[in-house]
Design a protein around this motif. Structure first.
Motif, mmCIF file in Angstrom:
data_model
loop_
_atom_site.group_PDB
_atom_site.id
_atom_site.type_symbol
_atom_site.label_atom_id
_atom_site.label_comp_id
_atom_site.label_asym_id
_atom_site.label_seq_id
_atom_site.Cartn_x
_atom_site.Cartn_y
_atom_site.Cartn_z
ATOM 1 N N UNK A 138 38.593 -13.614 55.013
ATOM 2 C CA UNK A 138 38.822 -12.545 54.036
ATOM 3 C C UNK A 138 39.711 -13.030 52.898
ATOM 4 N N UNK A 139 40.725 -13.830 53.233
ATOM 5 C CA UNK A 139 41.607 -14.364 52.189
ATOM 6 C C UNK A 139 40.852 -15.308 51.272
ATOM 7 N N UNK A 140 39.962 -16.110 51.852
ATOM 8 C CA UNK A 140 39.228 -17.100 51.061
ATOM 9 C C UNK A 140 38.312 -16.445 50.029
ATOM 10 N N UNK A 141 37.797 -15.238 50.335
ATOM 11 C CA UNK A 141 36.916 -14.558 49.382
ATOM 12 C C UNK A 141 37.686 -13.586 48.506
ATOM 13 N N UNK A 142 38.999 -13.509 48.683
ATOM 14 C CA UNK A 142 39.817 -12.654 47.841
ATOM 15 C C UNK A 142 39.743 -11.185 48.173
ATOM 16 N N UNK A 143 39.307 -10.851 49.395
ATOM 17 C CA UNK A 143 39.228 -9.442 49.784
ATOM 18 C C UNK A 143 40.629 -8.872 49.946
ATOM 19 N N UNK A 144 40.850 -7.702 49.403
ATOM 20 C CA UNK A 144 42.137 -7.021 49.538
ATOM 21 C C UNK A 144 41.995 -5.662 50.212
ATOM 22 N N UNK A 145 40.843 -4.997 49.992
ATOM 23 C CA UNK A 145 40.606 -3.678 50.583
ATOM 24 C C UNK A 145 39.172 -3.612 51.102
ATOM 25 N N UNK A 146 38.871 -4.484 52.027
ATOM 26 C CA UNK A 146 37.511 -4.545 52.566
ATOM 27 C C UNK A 146 37.257 -3.396 53.534
ATOM 28 N N UNK A 147 36.004 -2.987 53.593
ATOM 29 C CA UNK A 147 35.549 -2.128 54.690
ATOM 30 C C UNK A 147 34.926 -3.075 55.704
ATOM 31 N N UNK A 148 35.612 -3.274 56.821
ATOM 32 C CA UNK A 148 35.214 -4.264 57.815
ATOM 33 C C UNK A 148 34.420 -3.564 58.911
ATOM 34 N N UNK A 149 33.142 -3.947 59.056
ATOM 35 C CA UNK A 149 32.268 -3.334 60.050
ATOM 36 C C UNK A 149 31.811 -4.400 61.035
ATOM 37 N N UNK A 150 32.026 -4.151 62.320
ATOM 38 C CA UNK A 150 31.646 -5.118 63.333
ATOM 39 C C UNK A 150 30.923 -4.458 64.487
ATOM 40 N N UNK A 151 30.060 -5.237 65.116
ATOM 41 C CA UNK A 151 29.308 -4.767 66.280
ATOM 42 C C UNK A 151 29.744 -5.527 67.519
ATOM 43 N N UNK A 152 30.037 -4.815 68.592
ATOM 44 C CA UNK A 152 30.331 -5.408 69.896
ATOM 45 C C UNK A 152 31.465 -6.428 69.795
ATOM 46 N N UNK A 153 31.187 -7.723 70.026
ATOM 47 C CA UNK A 153 32.237 -8.741 69.889
ATOM 48 C C UNK A 153 32.724 -8.847 68.457
ATOM 49 N N UNK A 154 31.861 -8.526 67.487
ATOM 50 C CA UNK A 154 32.279 -8.521 66.085
ATOM 51 C C UNK A 154 33.254 -7.396 65.794
ATOM 52 N N UNK A 155 33.089 -6.260 66.476
ATOM 53 C CA UNK A 155 34.044 -5.159 66.338
ATOM 54 C C UNK A 155 35.382 -5.545 66.962
ATOM 55 N N UNK A 156 35.322 -6.234 68.102
ATOM 56 C CA UNK A 156 36.551 -6.730 68.718
ATOM 57 C C UNK A 156 37.280 -7.677 67.769
ATOM 58 N N UNK A 157 36.546 -8.578 67.117
ATOM 59 C CA UNK A 157 37.165 -9.484 66.148
ATOM 60 C C UNK A 157 37.828 -8.706 65.019
#
Length: 294
Positions: free
Chosen positions: A118-137
């Motif tokens: 997220x830092x590398x792409x310059x995200x500051x206010x991302x909406x982070x959506x994850x599924x299963x293990x991705x949600x855990x991450x």
């Protein structure tokens, strides 16, 4: 419980090359909009990210579950990218175009690489959506103090129930059914409760992914205190018949300890919720946290 001491990897160079060839071909066939694919460096390896949508704005970041990568979200990119930048990640520790170089020994390690991305792409206010293990991450990224996130959407998430024999049986039956001819595989999808079996492209990758050795920690169940320590808006979408968790039990628990969270049980779906109800999930992502279902 064994702690991973080596990076996840393909069993051979030829297995990796076969997987990447199929990945590149299917990306070209399935991806509905122009993309910009690039790699960013993180503490545990290089992460492949696919970007689509407007050049500016707070991004939606999609993180697949175990065994998955950016291709798992192919139905989501076009509707989300109409109005928001979309960044689709190949998670470290899963088969795809990311390259893990250091072990992921803990949830903090998993959340750490995601923070770096997220830092590398310059995200500051991302909406982070994850599924299963991705949600855990995604949860681990926040619990680790990673910031850079304005909202979380957790789709049938790991970390909210112990991994039991019901889930192991579901995964084993799905893997076995993936090797069957297409017609029979599609017919069995409902029987074994796995909508991915109707997704021919994803099944092709699943088969090739059997040559990948996944070494990622098993998520422990979050404590009440950890859940209360998530200070961004959170919505949780649960498959009514999920093999990973008891949807009603999770919803009841969250209503007690995190009543401000938006929690929804999706009828007629299981742990394959992202392929069984993509339109609903897209709608929920776009209207959260200020949408109609608050």
């Amino acid at each position: 419980m064994r702690v991973p001491d080596r990076p996840s990897a393909f069993t051979s160079d030829s297995a990796r090359d076969k997987y990447h060839a199929a990945y590149d071909r299917l990306l070209g066939e399935l991806w509905p909009v122009p993309i910009d694919a690039f790699d960013v460096e993180t503490r545990a390896g290089s992460v492949r990210i696919h970007r689509a949508g407007p050049a500016t704005g707070d991004p939606i970041v999609l993180v697949a579950g175990a065994g998955g990568n950016a291709l798992a979200w192919y139905r989501y990119v076009e509707p989300l990218a109409r109005t928001r930048p979309v960044l689709v990640v190949d998670p470290l520790g899963e088969p795809g175009r990311s390259v893990q170089r250091k072990p992921l020994a803990s949830g903090a390690d998993v959340g750490g690489w995601l923070t770096d991305a997220l830092a590398a792409v310059g995200a500051e206010r991302a909406h982070l959506a994850g599924f299963s293990a991705g949600a855990w991450a995604a949860v681990e990224q926040q619990l680790g103090g990673g910031g850079r996130v304005a909202a979380l959407t957790l789709v049938d998430p790991g970390g909210f129930a112990p991994i039991g024999w019901r889930f192991i049986r579901w995964a084993t039956l799905g893997a076995a059914a993936s090797m069957l001819p297409r017609t029979l595989r599609h017919r069995l999808a409902g029987t074994v409760g796995n909508g991915v079996l109707r997704e021919d492209a994803l099944v092709e990758l699943m088969r090739l992914g059997f040559s990948y050795r996944r070494r990622v920690p098993i998520p422990p169940v979050y404590t009440d205190e950890q859940i209360r320590n998530l200070f961004v808006p959170v919505q949780v979408l649960l498959g009514a018949h999920s093999a990973l968790l008891d949807a009603q039990a999770v919803a009841t628990r969250l209503a007690d300890i995190a009543p401000e969270w938006r929690v929804e049980i999706v009828p007629g779906t299981g742990h394959s919720l992202p392929v069984e109800a993509p339109d609903l999930i897209v709608e929920r992502i776009l209207d959260f946290p200020t949408g109609r279902h608050s």
